[in-house]
Each structure stands twice: as C-alpha cells, then as structure tokens.
Design a protein around this motif. Structure first.
Motif, PDB file in Angstrom:
ATOM      1  N   ARG A  45       0.777  -1.132  -0.030  1.00  0.00           N
ATOM      2  CA  ARG A  45       0.099   0.069  -0.028  1.00  0.00           C
ATOM      3  C   ARG A  45       0.681   1.073   0.048  1.00  0.00           C
ATOM      4  O   ARG A  45       1.586   1.297   0.750  1.00  0.00           O
ATOM      5  N   GLN A  46       0.338   2.109  -0.877  1.00  0.00           N
ATOM      6  CA  GLN A  46       1.483   3.504  -0.883  1.00  0.00           C
ATOM      7  C   GLN A  46       0.539   4.583  -0.704  1.00  0.00           C
ATOM      8  O   GLN A  46      -0.610   4.665  -1.037  1.00  0.00           O
ATOM      9  N   PHE A  47       0.983   5.766  -0.173  1.00  0.00           N
ATOM     10  CA  PHE A  47       0.698   7.100  -0.011  1.00  0.00           C
ATOM     11  C   PHE A  47       0.196   7.705  -1.174  1.00  0.00           C
ATOM     12  O   PHE A  47       1.052   7.486  -2.349  1.00  0.00           O
ATOM     13  N   VAL A  48      -0.929   8.086  -1.430  1.00  0.00           N
ATOM     14  CA  VAL A  48      -1.173   9.060  -2.618  1.00  0.00           C
ATOM     15  C   VAL A  48      -1.430  10.549  -2.417  1.00  0.00           C
ATOM     16  O   VAL A  48      -0.773  11.341  -2.994  1.00  0.00           O
ATOM     17  N   VAL A  49      -2.132  10.975  -1.648  1.00  0.00           N
ATOM     18  CA  VAL A  49      -2.471  12.425  -1.116  1.00  0.00           C
ATOM     19  C   VAL A  49      -2.892  12.571   0.463  1.00  0.00           C
ATOM     20  O   VAL A  49      -4.081  11.666   0.649  1.00  0.00           O
ATOM     21  N   SER A  50      -2.899  13.535   0.828  1.00  0.00           N
ATOM     22  CA  SER A  50      -3.315  13.880   2.294  1.00  0.00           C
ATOM     23  C   SER A  50      -3.854  15.273   2.506  1.00  0.00           C
ATOM     24  O   SER A  50      -3.495  16.137   1.644  1.00  0.00           O
ATOM     25  N   ILE A  51      -4.669  15.507   3.404  1.00  0.00           N
ATOM     26  CA  ILE A  51      -5.139  16.969   3.461  1.00  0.00           C
ATOM     27  C   ILE A  51      -5.335  17.304   5.045  1.00  0.00           C
ATOM     28  O   ILE A  51      -5.809  16.457   5.572  1.00  0.00           O
ATOM     29  N   ALA A  92      -5.635   0.092  -8.796  1.00  0.00           N
ATOM     30  CA  ALA A  92      -5.381  -0.410  -7.585  1.00  0.00           C
ATOM     31  C   ALA A  92      -6.751  -0.112  -6.850  1.00  0.00           C
ATOM     32  O   ALA A  92      -7.853   0.358  -7.306  1.00  0.00           O
ATOM     33  N   VAL A  93      -6.735  -0.733  -5.490  1.00  0.00           N
ATOM     34  CA  VAL A  93      -7.742  -0.611  -4.630  1.00  0.00           C
ATOM     35  C   VAL A  93      -7.240   0.603  -3.945  1.00  0.00           C
ATOM     36  O   VAL A  93      -6.004   0.723  -3.361  1.00  0.00           O
ATOM     37  N   TYR A  94      -8.242   1.735  -3.854  1.00  0.00           N
ATOM     38  CA  TYR A  94      -8.071   2.961  -3.099  1.00  0.00           C
ATOM     39  C   TYR A  94      -8.715   3.198  -1.932  1.00  0.00           C
ATOM     40  O   TYR A  94      -9.876   2.669  -1.638  1.00  0.00           O
ATOM     41  N   TYR A  95      -7.817   3.537  -0.778  1.00  0.00           N
ATOM     42  CA  TYR A  95      -8.443   3.697   0.649  1.00  0.00           C
ATOM     43  C   TYR A  95      -8.313   5.127   1.154  1.00  0.00           C
ATOM     44  O   TYR A  95      -7.338   5.668   1.163  1.00  0.00           O
ATOM     45  N   CYS A  96      -9.422   5.276   1.895  1.00  0.00           N
ATOM     46  CA  CYS A  96      -9.616   6.500   2.486  1.00  0.00           C
ATOM     47  C   CYS A  96      -9.151   6.330   4.192  1.00  0.00           C
ATOM     48  O   CYS A  96      -9.417   5.121   4.404  1.00  0.00           O
ATOM     49  N   ALA A  97      -8.476   7.081   4.562  1.00  0.00           N
ATOM     50  CA  ALA A  97      -7.802   6.929   5.907  1.00  0.00           C
ATOM     51  C   ALA A  97      -7.950   8.277   6.643  1.00  0.00           C
ATOM     52  O   ALA A  97      -7.706   9.394   6.321  1.00  0.00           O
ATOM     53  N   ALA A  98      -7.841   8.250   8.036  1.00  0.00           N
ATOM     54  CA  ALA A  98      -8.079   9.325   8.944  1.00  0.00           C
ATOM     55  C   ALA A  98      -6.842   9.360  10.028  1.00  0.00           C
ATOM     56  O   ALA A  98      -6.599   8.405  10.443  1.00  0.00           O
ATOM     57  N   ALA A  99      -6.289  10.274  10.189  1.00  0.00           N
ATOM     58  CA  ALA A  99      -5.124  10.410  11.265  1.00  0.00           C
ATOM     59  C   ALA A  99      -5.418  11.773  12.234  1.00  0.00           C
ATOM     60  O   ALA A  99      -5.798  12.634  11.824  1.00  0.00           O
ATOM     61  N   GLU A 100      -5.157  11.395  13.462  1.00  0.00           N
ATOM     62  CA  GLU A 100      -5.000  12.462  14.635  1.00  0.00           C
ATOM     63  C   GLU A 100      -3.880  12.839  14.822  1.00  0.00           C
ATOM     64  O   GLU A 100      -3.477  13.881  15.636  1.00  0.00           O
ATOM     65  N   VAL A 101      -2.714  12.459  14.181  1.00  0.00           N
ATOM     66  CA  VAL A 101      -1.471  12.714  14.397  1.00  0.00           C
ATOM     67  C   VAL A 101      -0.745  13.308  13.118  1.00  0.00           C
ATOM     68  O   VAL A 101      -1.163  12.662  12.212  1.00  0.00           O
ATOM     69  N   THR A 102       0.443  13.730  13.265  1.00  0.00           N
ATOM     70  CA  THR A 102       0.990  14.098  12.243  1.00  0.00           C
ATOM     71  C   THR A 102       2.608  13.131  12.107  1.00  0.00           C
ATOM     72  O   THR A 102       2.894  12.732  13.293  1.00  0.00           O
ATOM     73  N   PRO A 103       3.165  13.199  10.992  1.00  0.00           N
ATOM     74  CA  PRO A 103       2.970  13.720   9.543  1.00  0.00           C
ATOM     75  C   PRO A 103       1.773  12.848   8.946  1.00  0.00           C
ATOM     76  O   PRO A 103       1.713  11.826   8.899  1.00  0.00           O
ATOM     77  N   ILE A 104       1.141  13.656   7.981  1.00  0.00           N
ATOM     78  CA  ILE A 104      -0.186  12.798   7.522  1.00  0.00           C
ATOM     79  C   ILE A 104       0.372  12.455   6.297  1.00  0.00           C
ATOM     80  O   ILE A 104      -0.600  12.421   5.303  1.00  0.00           O
ATOM     81  N   TYR A 105       1.589  12.561   5.691  1.00  0.00           N
ATOM     82  CA  TYR A 105       1.885  11.569   4.617  1.00  0.00           C
ATOM     83  C   TYR A 105       2.423  10.225   5.114  1.00  0.00           C
ATOM     84  O   TYR A 105       3.178   9.710   4.056  1.00  0.00           O
ATOM     85  N   ASP A 106       2.692  10.016   6.245  1.00  0.00           N
ATOM     86  CA  ASP A 106       3.193   8.724   6.748  1.00  0.00           C
ATOM     87  C   ASP A 106       1.869   7.777   7.302  1.00  0.00           C
ATOM     88  O   ASP A 106       0.919   8.262   8.209  1.00  0.00           O
ATOM     89  N   GLN A 107       2.096   6.618   6.512  1.00  0.00           N
ATOM     90  CA  GLN A 107       0.707   5.666   6.926  1.00  0.00           C
ATOM     91  C   GLN A 107       0.704   5.527   8.434  1.00  0.00           C
ATOM     92  O   GLN A 107      -0.423   5.359   8.645  1.00  0.00           O
ATOM     93  N   ASP A 108       1.606   5.658   9.038  1.00  0.00           N
ATOM     94  CA  ASP A 108       1.720   5.141  10.342  1.00  0.00           C
ATOM     95  C   ASP A 108       0.964   6.041  11.288  1.00  0.00           C
ATOM     96  O   ASP A 108       0.504   5.807  12.500  1.00  0.00           O
ATOM     97  N   SER A 109       0.692   7.158  10.748  1.00  0.00           N
ATOM     98  CA  SER A 109      -0.213   8.494  11.517  1.00  0.00           C
ATOM     99  C   SER A 109      -1.719   8.140  11.304  1.00  0.00           C
ATOM    100  O   SER A 109      -2.691   8.728  12.011  1.00  0.00           O
ATOM    101  N   PHE A 110      -2.073   7.249  10.633  1.00  0.00           N
ATOM    102  CA  PHE A 110      -3.486   7.039  10.231  1.00  0.00           C
ATOM    103  C   PHE A 110      -4.068   5.868  11.063  1.00  0.00           C
ATOM    104  O   PHE A 110      -3.585   4.810  11.023  1.00  0.00           O
ATOM    105  N   HIS A 111      -5.178   6.066  11.677  1.00  0.00           N
ATOM    106  CA  HIS A 111      -5.594   4.973  12.780  1.00  0.00           C
ATOM    107  C   HIS A 111      -6.946   4.240  12.181  1.00  0.00           C
ATOM    108  O   HIS A 111      -7.155   3.368  12.841  1.00  0.00           O
TER     109      HIS A 111
END
Length: 123
Positions: A45-51, A92-111
């Motif tokens: 799984r790879q990062f695409v974009v975040s806001i 690909a399969v595209y996933y939406c994810a939510a993060a409460e911590v930063t950085p929001i370009y790091d998958q580990d930040s998304f819970h």
C-alpha cells in the motif's frame, strides 16, 4: 473511532477521470487529517495524497501531482479524490484513512481505514 466508507471507483479508459468519495461518521471529522492510499495487486500500500483538518495543507505523492486533487467538506464529513488523466498503472484499490497525529504523509499516522474502492484503468 471514525468509520470511513469509500465510493466512486470503477472501470475507466486511460486518460479518463474518476472522483472518489469518502464518507466519515462517528468522530470529530474536522480534527482529522485525511488521506488516500492505494494498493495494486502484489504491491505494498502506498501514499497518494492527504489533507489537513482545515484543508490548509495538502501533500501529494509525486505521481499524483498535476493529475489528482484532494478536497474535503467538513460540514458534510466528506473527503474527495478527483483523478484526471488516469493511467493503467493507477489501477489499484484506493483507501480513505483518518489521522489524529502528524505527519499526514506517513501511513503510521493513520488510525482508521475504509474498506477500499477498486479503480481499474484500461489501456
């Protein structure tokens, strides 16, 4: 815990466009950084974009720059991914994810993660 549901995937020809949507429920949406990730068959799984929560900061992976656009509507608890100029390698399969911590370009930040929506681009 926020729940996320993606929609808008499908089959499109190369050069076409799709708009993915992600509906969030059960959390304080405007407090979350939101991201889109993708996973192609046989690949990680790879990062695409975040806001960021207020939309003021956006981060794009290189392949997404100039072709993909992320946006959000906090009043509707929605985040979107507009994809233009699609290529077969975007399949690909595209996933939406939510993060409460930063950085929001790091998958580990998304819970929290959605179930994903399939995007297939034919050549």
């Amino acid at each position: 815990q926020v729940q996320l549901v993606e929609s808008g995937g499908g089959l499109v020809q190369a050069g076409g466009s799709l708009r993915l949507s992600c509906a969030a429920s059960g959390g304080a949406f405007s407090n979350y950084g939101m991201g889109w990730f993708r996973q192609a068959p046989g690949k990680e799984r790879q990062f695409v974009v975040s806001i960021s929560g207020n939309g003021g900061h956006q981060y794009y992976e290189d392949f997404a720059k100039d072709r993909f656009t992320i946006s959000r509507e906090n009043a509707k608890n929605m985040v979107y991914l507009q994809m233009d100029g699609l290529k077969p390698e975007d399949t690909a399969v595209y996933y939406c994810a939510a993060a409460e911590v930063t950085p929001i370009y790091d998958q580990d930040s998304f819970h929290s993660w959605g179930q994903g929506t399939q995007v297939t681009v034919s050549s």
